[in-house]
Every structure is written in structure tokens, then in C-alpha cells.
Write a protein that holds these residues in place. Structure first.
Motif, short mmCIF file in Angstrom:
data_model
loop_
_atom_site.label_atom_id
_atom_site.label_comp_id
_atom_site.label_asym_id
_atom_site.label_seq_id
_atom_site.Cartn_x
_atom_site.Cartn_y
_atom_site.Cartn_z
N GLN A 1 0.83 -1.19 0.00
CA GLN A 1 0.00 0.00 0.00
C GLN A 1 0.88 1.26 0.00
O GLN A 1 1.77 1.41 0.84
N LEU A 2 0.59 2.13 -0.95
CA LEU A 2 1.27 3.43 -1.03
C LEU A 2 0.25 4.52 -0.70
O LEU A 2 -0.82 4.58 -1.31
N ILE A 3 0.57 5.38 0.28
CA ILE A 3 -0.31 6.46 0.69
C ILE A 3 0.38 7.78 0.40
O ILE A 3 1.49 8.04 0.90
N ASP A 4 -0.23 8.61 -0.43
CA ASP A 4 0.28 9.95 -0.73
C ASP A 4 -0.66 10.98 -0.13
O ASP A 4 -1.88 10.84 -0.20
N THR A 5 -0.10 12.03 0.44
CA THR A 5 -0.91 13.14 0.94
C THR A 5 -0.42 14.44 0.29
O THR A 5 0.76 14.58 -0.03
N TYR A 6 -1.35 15.39 0.14
CA TYR A 6 -1.03 16.68 -0.47
C TYR A 6 -1.64 17.79 0.38
O TYR A 6 -2.78 17.67 0.85
N ASN A 7 -0.89 18.87 0.54
CA ASN A 7 -1.37 20.02 1.29
C ASN A 7 -0.94 21.29 0.54
O ASN A 7 0.17 21.80 0.72
N TYR A 8 -1.82 21.76 -0.30
CA TYR A 8 -1.54 22.91 -1.17
C TYR A 8 -2.28 24.12 -0.63
O TYR A 8 -3.51 24.14 -0.59
N VAL A 9 -1.53 25.12 -0.16
CA VAL A 9 -2.12 26.34 0.39
C VAL A 9 -1.35 27.53 -0.18
O VAL A 9 -0.13 27.62 -0.01
N VAL A 10 -2.06 28.46 -0.86
CA VAL A 10 -1.43 29.64 -1.43
C VAL A 10 -2.38 30.83 -1.29
O VAL A 10 -3.57 30.67 -1.00
N SER A 11 -1.84 32.02 -1.51
CA SER A 11 -2.68 33.21 -1.53
C SER A 11 -3.72 33.07 -2.64
O SER A 11 -3.46 32.46 -3.69
N ALA A 12 -4.90 33.62 -2.40
CA ALA A 12 -6.02 33.45 -3.33
C ALA A 12 -5.68 33.92 -4.73
O ALA A 12 -6.13 33.34 -5.72
N ASN A 13 -4.84 34.96 -4.85
CA ASN A 13 -4.51 35.47 -6.17
C ASN A 13 -3.52 34.58 -6.93
O ASN A 13 -3.26 34.78 -8.11
N ASN A 14 -2.99 33.56 -6.26
CA ASN A 14 -2.06 32.61 -6.91
C ASN A 14 -2.65 31.20 -7.01
O ASN A 14 -1.95 30.27 -7.42
N PHE A 15 -3.91 31.03 -6.64
CA PHE A 15 -4.49 29.69 -6.53
C PHE A 15 -4.74 29.07 -7.90
O PHE A 15 -5.39 29.66 -8.77
N GLU A 16 -4.22 27.86 -8.11
CA GLU A 16 -4.48 27.03 -9.29
C GLU A 16 -4.73 25.62 -8.79
O GLU A 16 -3.79 24.94 -8.35
N ALA A 17 -5.95 25.17 -8.87
CA ALA A 17 -6.29 23.86 -8.29
C ALA A 17 -5.44 22.73 -8.86
O ALA A 17 -5.11 21.77 -8.16
N SER A 18 -5.06 22.85 -10.14
CA SER A 18 -4.31 21.77 -10.78
C SER A 18 -2.86 21.68 -10.28
O SER A 18 -2.16 20.71 -10.59
N ASP A 19 -2.41 22.67 -9.50
CA ASP A 19 -1.03 22.65 -8.98
C ASP A 19 -0.90 21.87 -7.69
O ASP A 19 0.21 21.75 -7.15
#
Length: 398
Positions: A221-239
Motif C-alpha cells: 500500500q502506497l499512501i500519498d498526501t497533499y497540502n496545497y495552500v497559497v494566496s487566493a490570487n495565486n491559486f491554481e487547483a491543478s497545482d
């Protein structure tokens, strides 16, 4: 960071559209019947749901079966959050350009647009899950087995809007504006991915001539986690899946199951998935991190087959959490299948969260058989708050 923590907690716990997926896999026939499959899964999907079913079904088949692929996705963006972030960035860039050019009229116009965009994003959130899987069933009768792989992602997006941004913009003097800096408001995507590669083994038994089977599925089992937090003016969901926002852990886990047929046509089953608990923290981003959990989940199921009709129901025996911050879910699932012709099946289902933390989901699916060799299955799912999803899979018997 308290603002972001509060926004995420509200989205994860209070939004009824969150986490509409009821299990950590997609399989079109099971999903079409509300996600029920512990006692009713066909042999291609048994490795995902209850490995014991492989042995109960083995006497009916003498050929290989291959499910390749099963592809599914579901989600909800009732607020159109992603489009609103795009609009906000356009307004921000236009305001920045107007300030740089010393155009007071344009600065005043775009300042108002940016305020409107921020207001529209308050309390917005979105959810998406997606998955892929395959299995190969070997035609062995003494110890039926299958090799399987499945991968599944949960991703939650949240807008955390700071009132300080709105107040500062409203107070901005278009004739003498300061240089524009990044907004205090933030966009965040928190996600977890679980990928399993394993072998499902099933052992046929008999008690007073009653067919019974026990199954076990050891898996990597491989478990990946992501925590993407940026200023609203730089937000790109695909990043969100950039390596710098990712943490991962590779481990061993185990699924087990039991199935029996007390009378002809009636199957009763019990499955336990991910018996070894795993907690994987996200990376820390802007001072905040979250914990993604893989917990044991036990589900009981019952199914009855007439000649051309199957009815089935599953119930989770324990509540289940994905994120430590999320409200637990515990599902009851019910569905049925009508084999209308030799080559066409129609399926209906319903899924209800007994914890009332997620949407109730209705499902409809079809299955097509071509020459007893090629099978094509579709499933559609809908729920409250514009929740929508679908599953497509193909399988082969040879």
C-alpha cells in the motif's frame, strides 16, 4: 492559520456534498447498486470488495477473467469555486496593472470587481474523488485467486477569505493607491491517495454441505498526501500535486472476508478492509498540516439471486474517517440488478450515510455483454448539492 483551519473544518464537517464516495474503490456493477457488493460482487470485483466471493463463484467458471480498467470519478462544486478563483485572479491582475499605470478610474473599477470576487468566495468549497483499478482472476478451484491493483484519491478544495482584504480594498484610494501585495485570503487543496497492489486468495470450505469461503488479500500500500495552500490570487487547483506539497508512505496492509450460501440463491458476507491502521501527515504548508487516515472498515452484506433478478444490501459496522478533521461516515447501501436479456442488465441503487455527514446518493447503471467474452458497464451517480459521478469499466472472459 486559524482562519484556514476553521474554513477547512467547516467544509469537511458541515458541507453535505463532501465525501460522496462510499468506499475506497470504483467498480461499476457494485457502484450502480448503491455501492453494495460484500455478498453480491461478481468475481472481477471480488478482490476489491470481499475476496471470499472468489471461492463461492469458482465452481461456475473455468476461464480467466480480467477487469481492465475500472475508471471512476465523482465530485461537487455547487459554488463554482474554481471559476470564481479564475475571476478573482483576473480582477487582481487588472487592478495591479491599473495601479502600475496610474489609472485611477480603472483602479477603482477593478477594486470593486476584486471585492465582489472575494465576497462571492466566502464559505465556498469543492470536492472531487477519482480512481482506477484492474484485476485478473485465475481459474483455480482449490484456491481461487486474483491479482489486483486499485488507486483512489480524495481531494477537498476550500476558499478561506480574509475580511482584512475586503476592508483594505474598500479603503483603498484610487488616486493614491499603494503597491498591490499578495492577498491574505487563501485557496487550499488537501488530498489523500491510496494505491493498493495485492493478491486475493480464497479458500472454499463446507459446513454440513453449506458452501462457505474465507478470503485474505495481502497487499502493498502506497499512501500519498497533499497540502496545497497559497494566496487566493495565486491559486491554481491543478497545482496541488506538485512534489513540494506531497508526502508519502509505503506500507503493508491486509483485507479479509467471509462468505456463505446457507440456502440456494442466498449469500451472506462479511468483509474487513485495511486491517492495519495508517496515519500519514501532510507536509506543513504555511504553518498548517493535516492527517490522512487509512482505518479498518468492516461491512456486512446480504444478497439474493433469482433467475434474472438480484437484490442486495450492505451496512458498515463501524464509522470511518479519512481526514482527522473530517466527520465520520457510516453507510447503508441497497440495490438491485435486472438481467433483462442475455446481453443487457439494468441496475439501481441508493446509499445513505447513517451519520448524516454526507449526501445521500442515487445510482443507475447498465451492463452489456458481447459474445460472453467482452463486458461493458456504465454507472451514473447523483446527490444533493449538485453531487455527480460516474464509473466506466470493461472486462474480458477468456
Amino acid at each position: 492559520m486559524k482562519m484556514l483551519k476553521l474554513a477547512l473544518s467547516c467544509a469537511l464537517i458541515l458541507s453535505p456534498s463532501m465525501a460522496i464516495a462510499g468506499q475506497q474503490y470504483y467498480e461499476a456493477r457494485s457502484d450502480a447498486m448503491g455501492g453494495a457488493g460484500v455478498a453480491s460482487s461478481n468475481r472481477e470485483g471480488a478482490a476489491f470488495i470481499n475476496p471470499a466471493l472468489l471461492a463461492l463463484q469458482a465452481p461456475k467458471f473455468n476461464n480467466f477473467a480480467m477487469l481492465l480498467p475500472a475508471i471512476g470519478a465523482d465530485g461537487a462544486d455547487k459554488d463554482q469555486m474554481v471559476d470564481k478563483f479564475d475571476s478573482l485572479q483576473d480582477s487582481y491582475d487588472a487592478l495591479d496593472a491599473a495601479i502600475s499605470a496610474g489609472n485611477a478610474t480603472a483602479a477603482d473599477l477593478h477594486r470593486g470587481e476584486l471585492v465582489s470576487d472575494l465576497e462571492s468566495l466566502k464559505d465556498n468549497n469543492a470536492y472531487v474523488s477519482a480512481g482506477i483499478g484492474f484485476s485478473i482472476v485465475l481459474p483455480t478451484h482449490k484456491m481461487p485467486m486474483a491479482v489486483f491493483y486499485k488507486s483512489y484519491i480524495d481531494a477537498i478544495g476550500v476558499a478561506a477569505i480574509a475580511q482584512s482584504d475586503i476592508d483594505s480594498l474598500n479603503a483603498l484610494d484610487p488616486d493614491n493607491p499603494p503597491a498591490l501585495t499578495d492577498l491574505d485570503s487563501q485557496g487550499a487543496v488537501v488530498a489523500g491517495v491510496v494505491s493498493d497492489l495485492g493478491v486475493a486468495l480464497s479458500f472454499p470450505l463446507s459446513i454440513v454441505n453449506m458452501p462457505i469461503a474465507v478470503g485474505v488479500s495481502p497487499k502493498l500500500q502506497l499512501i500519498d498526501t497533499y497540502n496545497y495552500v497559497v494566496s487566493a490570487n495565486n491559486f491554481e487547483a491543478s497545482d496541488f500535486d506538485d512534489a513540494k506539497y506531497r508526502n508519502d508512505e509505503t506500507t503493508f496492509n491486509l483485507d479479509v472476508g467471509i462468505a456463505m450460501e446457507p440456502i440456494s440463491g442466498l449469500t451472506v458476507g462479511l468483509s474487513g478492509r485495511n486491517l492495519i491502521s495508517q496515519d500519514v501527515e501532510t507536509v506543513e504548508t504555511q504553518g498548517r498540516k493535516f492527517t490522512y487516515q487509512v482505518e479498518p472498515q468492516f461491512t456486512a452484506g446480504i444478497a439474493y439471486d433469482w433467475e434474472s433478478i438480484t437484490v442486495t444490501s450492505d451496512i458498515d459496522l463501524n464509522a470511518y474517517k479519512r481526514f482527522e478533521e473530517i466527520g465520520a461516515t457510516q453507510y447503508w447501501r441497497v440495490g438491485g440488478e435486472l438481467q433483462a436479456t442475455d446481453w443487457f442488465a439494468l441496475r439501481l441503487g441508493y446509499r445513505h450515510d447513517m451519520k448524516d455527514n454526507t449526501a445521500n446518493i442515487y445510482s443507475l447503471g447498465t451492463g452489456f455483454e458481447f459474445g460472453r467474452v467482452f463486458f461493458l458497464d456504465f454507472t451514473g451517480m447523483v446527490g444533493s448539492d449538485d453531487a455527480i459521478g460516474g464509473v466506466l469499466q470493461t472486462s474480458y472472459h477468456f
